[in-house]
Design a protein around this motif. Structure first.
Motif, PDB file in Angstrom:
ATOM      1  N   SER A 156       0.833  -1.211   0.000  1.00 50.28           N
ATOM      2  CA  SER A 156       0.000   0.000   0.000  1.00 50.28           C
ATOM      3  C   SER A 156       0.864   1.257   0.000  1.00 50.28           C
ATOM      4  O   SER A 156       0.580   2.217  -0.723  1.00 50.28           O
ATOM      5  CB  SER A 156      -0.923   0.020   1.230  1.00 50.28           C
ATOM      6  N   PHE A 157       1.921   1.232   0.782  1.00 50.51           N
ATOM      7  CA  PHE A 157       2.822   2.384   0.906  1.00 50.51           C
ATOM      8  C   PHE A 157       3.516   2.678  -0.426  1.00 50.51           C
ATOM      9  O   PHE A 157       3.453   3.806  -0.937  1.00 50.51           O
ATOM     10  CB  PHE A 157       3.843   2.074   2.004  1.00 50.51           C
ATOM     11  N   VAL A 158       4.150   1.661  -0.995  1.00 51.05           N
ATOM     12  CA  VAL A 158       4.873   1.856  -2.257  1.00 51.05           C
ATOM     13  C   VAL A 158       3.888   2.123  -3.392  1.00 51.05           C
ATOM     14  O   VAL A 158       4.141   2.949  -4.273  1.00 51.05           O
ATOM     15  CB  VAL A 158       5.789   0.652  -2.551  1.00 51.05           C
ATOM     16  N   GLY A 159       2.742   1.441  -3.352  1.00 57.47           N
ATOM     17  CA  GLY A 159       1.711   1.679  -4.364  1.00 57.47           C
ATOM     18  C   GLY A 159       1.196   3.107  -4.327  1.00 57.47           C
ATOM     19  O   GLY A 159       0.945   3.717  -5.376  1.00 57.47           O
ATOM     20  N   ALA A 160       1.052   3.656  -3.126  1.00 53.40           N
ATOM     21  CA  ALA A 160       0.613   5.055  -2.999  1.00 53.40           C
ATOM     22  C   ALA A 160       1.634   5.992  -3.641  1.00 53.40           C
ATOM     23  O   ALA A 160       1.272   6.933  -4.358  1.00 53.40           O
ATOM     24  CB  ALA A 160       0.390   5.413  -1.531  1.00 53.40           C
ATOM     25  N   TYR A 161       2.916   5.718  -3.398  1.00 52.70           N
ATOM     26  CA  TYR A 161       3.961   6.541  -4.004  1.00 52.70           C
ATOM     27  C   TYR A 161       3.937   6.432  -5.524  1.00 52.70           C
ATOM     28  O   TYR A 161       3.983   7.441  -6.241  1.00 52.70           O
ATOM     29  CB  TYR A 161       5.337   6.144  -3.463  1.00 52.70           C
ATOM     30  N   GLN A 162       3.863   5.211  -6.033  1.00 53.00           N
ATOM     31  CA  GLN A 162       3.848   5.038  -7.474  1.00 53.00           C
ATOM     32  C   GLN A 162       2.627   5.713  -8.089  1.00 53.00           C
ATOM     33  O   GLN A 162       2.726   6.347  -9.137  1.00 53.00           O
ATOM     34  CB  GLN A 162       3.905   3.557  -7.846  1.00 53.00           C
ATOM     35  N   GLY A 163       1.490   5.579  -7.422  1.00 51.61           N
ATOM     36  CA  GLY A 163       0.271   6.223  -7.924  1.00 51.61           C
ATOM     37  C   GLY A 163       0.384   7.735  -7.967  1.00 51.61           C
ATOM     38  O   GLY A 163       0.030   8.368  -8.964  1.00 51.61           O
ATOM     39  N   MET A 164       0.900   8.317  -6.903  1.00 54.20           N
ATOM     40  CA  MET A 164       1.021   9.781  -6.895  1.00 54.20           C
ATOM     41  C   MET A 164       2.048  10.254  -7.923  1.00 54.20           C
ATOM     42  O   MET A 164       1.880  11.306  -8.535  1.00 54.20           O
ATOM     43  CB  MET A 164       1.292  10.323  -5.490  1.00 54.20           C
ATOM     44  N   SER A 165       3.088   9.456  -8.136  1.00 51.70           N
ATOM     45  CA  SER A 165       4.094   9.811  -9.152  1.00 51.70           C
ATOM     46  C   SER A 165       3.494   9.781 -10.548  1.00 51.70           C
ATOM     47  O   SER A 165       3.734  10.685 -11.354  1.00 51.70           O
ATOM     48  CB  SER A 165       5.280   8.848  -9.090  1.00 51.70           C
ATOM     49  N   VAL A 166       2.727   8.733 -10.831  1.00 49.35           N
ATOM     50  CA  VAL A 166       2.098   8.612 -12.152  1.00 49.35           C
ATOM     51  C   VAL A 166       1.121   9.764 -12.379  1.00 49.35           C
ATOM     52  O   VAL A 166       1.112  10.393 -13.446  1.00 49.35           O
ATOM     53  CB  VAL A 166       1.378   7.252 -12.295  1.00 49.35           C
ATOM     54  N   GLU A 175       2.012  19.380  -7.283  1.00 45.48           N
ATOM     55  CA  GLU A 175       1.267  19.523  -6.027  1.00 45.48           C
ATOM     56  C   GLU A 175       0.443  18.284  -5.702  1.00 45.48           C
ATOM     57  O   GLU A 175       0.033  18.092  -4.555  1.00 45.48           O
ATOM     58  CB  GLU A 175       0.412  20.782  -6.050  1.00 45.48           C
ATOM     59  N   ILE A 176       0.208  17.431  -6.680  1.00 49.12           N
ATOM     60  CA  ILE A 176      -0.428  16.148  -6.394  1.00 49.12           C
ATOM     61  C   ILE A 176       0.436  15.383  -5.398  1.00 49.12           C
ATOM     62  O   ILE A 176      -0.067  14.779  -4.453  1.00 49.12           O
ATOM     63  CB  ILE A 176      -0.650  15.341  -7.692  1.00 49.12           C
ATOM     64  N   MET A 177       1.740  15.425  -5.598  1.00 50.80           N
ATOM     65  CA  MET A 177       2.662  14.749  -4.671  1.00 50.80           C
ATOM     66  C   MET A 177       2.546  15.358  -3.278  1.00 50.80           C
ATOM     67  O   MET A 177       2.539  14.635  -2.290  1.00 50.80           O
ATOM     68  CB  MET A 177       4.106  14.872  -5.174  1.00 50.80           C
ATOM     69  N   THR A 178       2.453  16.672  -3.203  1.00 49.68           N
ATOM     70  CA  THR A 178       2.354  17.339  -1.903  1.00 49.68           C
ATOM     71  C   THR A 178       1.086  16.907  -1.179  1.00 49.68           C
ATOM     72  O   THR A 178       1.128  16.517  -0.001  1.00 49.68           O
ATOM     73  CB  THR A 178       2.369  18.873  -2.083  1.00 49.68           C
ATOM     74  N   ARG A 179      -0.042  16.971  -1.876  1.00 54.03           N
ATOM     75  CA  ARG A 179      -1.321  16.622  -1.240  1.00 54.03           C
ATOM     76  C   ARG A 179      -1.387  15.140  -0.870  1.00 54.03           C
ATOM     77  O   ARG A 179      -1.798  14.784   0.236  1.00 54.03           O
ATOM     78  CB  ARG A 179      -2.479  16.995  -2.161  1.00 54.03           C
ATOM     79  N   GLN A 180      -0.985  14.291  -1.778  1.00 57.19           N
ATOM     80  CA  GLN A 180      -1.078  12.858  -1.512  1.00 57.19           C
ATOM     81  C   GLN A 180      -0.079  12.404  -0.450  1.00 57.19           C
ATOM     82  O   GLN A 180      -0.355  11.487   0.316  1.00 57.19           O
ATOM     83  CB  GLN A 180      -0.903  12.061  -2.805  1.00 57.19           C
ATOM     84  N   SER A 181       1.062  13.054  -0.389  1.00 58.31           N
ATOM     85  CA  SER A 181       2.027  12.679   0.646  1.00 58.31           C
ATOM     86  C   SER A 181       1.522  13.078   2.027  1.00 58.31           C
ATOM     87  O   SER A 181       1.770  12.378   3.007  1.00 58.31           O
ATOM     88  CB  SER A 181       3.392  13.297   0.372  1.00 58.31           C
ATOM     89  N   ALA A 182       0.784  14.184   2.097  1.00 59.94           N
ATOM     90  CA  ALA A 182       0.184  14.565   3.380  1.00 59.94           C
ATOM     91  C   ALA A 182      -0.810  13.499   3.821  1.00 59.94           C
ATOM     92  O   ALA A 182      -0.847  13.116   5.001  1.00 59.94           O
ATOM     93  CB  ALA A 182      -0.484  15.935   3.267  1.00 59.94           C
ATOM     94  N   ALA A 183      -1.597  12.992   2.888  1.00 60.72           N
ATOM     95  CA  ALA A 183      -2.552  11.925   3.208  1.00 60.72           C
ATOM     96  C   ALA A 183      -1.805  10.650   3.605  1.00 60.72           C
ATOM     97  O   ALA A 183      -2.217   9.950   4.545  1.00 60.72           O
ATOM     98  CB  ALA A 183      -3.463  11.661   2.010  1.00 60.72           C
ATOM     99  N   LEU A 184      -0.714  10.354   2.933  1.00 58.64           N
ATOM    100  CA  LEU A 184       0.067   9.162   3.252  1.00 58.64           C
ATOM    101  C   LEU A 184       0.689   9.287   4.645  1.00 58.64           C
ATOM    102  O   LEU A 184       0.713   8.321   5.413  1.00 58.64           O
ATOM    103  CB  LEU A 184       1.145   8.953   2.179  1.00 58.64           C
ATOM    104  N   THR A 185       1.148  10.463   4.994  1.00 57.87           N
ATOM    105  CA  THR A 185       1.713  10.696   6.324  1.00 57.87           C
ATOM    106  C   THR A 185       0.645  10.526   7.400  1.00 57.87           C
ATOM    107  O   THR A 185       0.894   9.915   8.448  1.00 57.87           O
ATOM    108  CB  THR A 185       2.355  12.100   6.391  1.00 57.87           C
ATOM    109  N   ARG A 186      -0.547  11.046   7.140  1.00 60.91           N
ATOM    110  CA  ARG A 186      -1.653  10.858   8.104  1.00 60.91           C
ATOM    111  C   ARG A 186      -1.970   9.376   8.253  1.00 60.91           C
ATOM    112  O   ARG A 186      -2.232   8.903   9.362  1.00 60.91           O
ATOM    113  CB  ARG A 186      -2.895  11.638   7.663  1.00 60.91           C
ATOM    114  N   TRP A 187      -1.941   8.642   7.148  1.00 59.31           N
ATOM    115  CA  TRP A 187      -2.198   7.205   7.196  1.00 59.31           C
ATOM    116  C   TRP A 187      -1.158   6.513   8.077  1.00 59.31           C
ATOM    117  O   TRP A 187      -1.502   5.685   8.917  1.00 59.31           O
ATOM    118  CB  TRP A 187      -2.201   6.621   5.777  1.00 59.31           C
TER     119      TRP A 187
END
Length: 194
Positions: A156-166, A175-187
């Motif tokens: 899930s962790f690596v998949g989230a990164y790959q998804g946000m990168s794509v 900024e997609i990376m910024t927003r999604q990384s904030a969600a990943l950090t909360r997770w």
């Protein structure tokens, strides 16, 4: 061969490897030529063949370079006191590369996707090996947190990164990376031991 000659040869090989990683990331493996890499490394094209016989050898070198970057990063993150801090620092490292990701995608993920279109060959397997290094490191962090199903959490962790990168790359929006990384950090912060 003198030490000076050996050092120059090592320097050229090192420059070619670094240039291969950058050029292949920016242009893709199929569009990259040996001449492109030679130019980026400031090495005469004819000299490239002394170190790398084929373009596939240079793509292999690029994958090795990505694995080395990951190794250096995970070693640095390993100095942090807790696995939760290490995971969040990995996310921060990804966000620091958001401009590059928006322009070119994840270096390993983009190359793995491109190589997967080929027959199952050594390069495809090597790209998978580099991805597995990140998965194994992530799994170790989740395991140290004492969480159930650390393998699934790592996916899930690596998949989230790959998804946000794509998505950042496809939409050319860092900024997609910024927003999604904030969600990943909360997770990561929300995960508790069973």
């Amino acid at each position: 061969m003198t030490n000076s000659t050996r050092a120059r040869g090592t320097d050229k090989r090192r420059r070619l490897t670094a240039a291969a990683a950058e050029v292949v990331h920016h242009q893709g493996a199929e569009r990259t030529t040996i001449a492109d890499i030679a130019k980026a490394a400031d090495v005469p094209v004819g000299n490239v063949y002394y170190y790398f016989k084929t373009k596939d050898d240079l793509v292999q070198a690029a994958l090795s370079e990505h694995a080395e970057h990951l190794s250096v990063l995970t070693e640095t993150l390993g100095k942090l006191p807790s696995p939760r801090q290490r995971l969040k620092a990995m996310v921060a490292a990804w966000v620091d590369q958001r401009e590059t990701a928006a322009r070119y995608g994840c270096p390993t993920g983009s190359l793995a996707t491109e190589l997967s279109k080929r027959e199952d060959d050594e390069l495809t397997q090597e790209a998978g090996r580099v991805m597995r290094l990140l998965l194994a490191w992530s799994e170790k962090q989740f395991r140290e947190l004492g969480l159930d199903a650390p393998e699934d959490l790592a996916l899930s962790f690596v998949g989230a990164y790959q998804g946000m990168s794509v998505l950042a790359n496809a939409l050319r929006d860092p900024e997609i990376m910024t927003r999604q990384s904030a969600a990943l950090t909360r997770w990561i912060d929300s995960l508790t031991q069973p």
